[in-house]
Design a protein around this motif. Sequence first.
Motif: not given
Length: 537
Positions: A523-533
């Motif tokens: 969950t946090f990996g996916y959200l971090a990738g989306r937020n960083a993008a």
Amino acid sequence: MNSEGKPQRKISRRDFFKGSAIAAMGVAAGGILAGCGKPATSQAPAKAETSGKASFEVAPPPIADKDIKETVTADVVIIGAGTAGMAAALSAVEAGVNTILIEKHTTFNARGGWNGAIGTKVQKREGIEIDKAQVVNELVSYASNKVNGKLIRLWADKSGEVMDHLIDMAEAEDMQIKLWFENVKRPNGYREYVTGHTFNGPKQANLVGLMEKHVKSKGGNIRYSMPAAQLIREGKGRVTGVIAGSAGKYTKFIAKKAVILCTGDYGHDEEMMKKYCPKGLDVDTNVYTPPVNTGDGHKMGLWIGAAMQEDAPHAPMIHNLGGAPLSSNPFLRINALGERYENEDVSVPQLCNSIQLQPGNKAWYIFDAKYAEEVGKMGAGFARRTSVTDGMRKELQECLEDGRAFTANTIEELAQKLEIPVDAFKSTVERYNIMAKKGEDLDYGKQRECLTTVEKPPFYAGKIPTVLLVTLGGLRTNINLQVLDTEGKIIPGLYAAGNVGGDFYANDYPVIVPGLSHGRCLTFGYLAGRNAAAEKL
């Protein structure tokens, strides 16, 4: 900018860094080992300064430009190709940004196989409804309120969405997604929720491999055998990249938007363990193999001013892996003095905690020839057996042959094989049998269903090992997964997900939510990738 809410012994070295049959077995079988990503190789200096800091807290000299042989530019650079890192890479490439994922090992990192989430389509198909607020409150309470409840709520709110996306990907390739265990609520108040999802069985490599395939198909650049060395940050400015590789052939990865740390835990850095998680040293073995989880993301963050979560010691994940079968079931347990020491109807982390308080950290569980009739009465739960199969009998026989279990026709003979006081053990068994026949545990209050006599030969004893899987403490982040400095301010351009992130666990690992470790990583990996993008250039 401030954070989104700030959560306010003896060390027995034993066989900590030794290889073990337990580790080999766990890796080969994809066992129930947990973890979220491989860390980058640390470039910490050999000596600490005389300021009282540990050596890993002291920043090494910056790597000189003359030592950099290649420069690569991307929008998002992710460090660590485990469950969290691969999920971050997946969401970043799905957002259409140029993404590079670097990893110190020769391939991605995957162990275990259960992934915790709430509100997924698989749960809905099975008619399973879970109260998110209730779960969040129980997890915060389990941690004695020494965590950031907003981060736990973030997982609860977003885990179903992320898991459903992965389920769609998996089912498109005919993978079978199943839930692990039944809803458990025992008379002692302990419960377990049906949160663990498996992908073609409990083997995390199936899911991480699926994500890797999609990352590559969407143009993501994955570089294995590329250990990160230093983050790039001028003063209190933005993190603009990372230098990776090895001396003489470093590569500078420039991140136009952000860098995401997904480097896993620090369980194989002894100095960090002594400072942050000494309890994790007092175990029979450390099963994280290969031993690349040396806290390098934690170190690189500290070197540029990141804050470590404040509630030390950090929580370890210690389970009883590799012993004889039934070691998690609540049979009579005795220590090296031949004495009973607890209500055996407890969870896996709790039974390991109590073993660490016993003389020599030794404990055995005791049962007799009628164990097959008694197992089903003890209730389900994490790592418990609810029935005896031919496979389990074979497993027990193997343990009898290799010394993980013992059998004898008399209690005296069994005590001699365990090398414990005979008279004390006999007295313990006699008292336990009296209470079991009465159906009342006068010593510890164990429920009637779990009281089973030890009177029908042959008698059995199994050694209960204590095994460190991962450590659960890391850098402070806000609910956007941005890393915070020691003043609670955002470090621009730096995110963290998985076991390099902090403020999510305290005291212990809560198996009340099976698969929570991987679930947080996903969950946090996916959200971090989306937020960083989504960062603005």
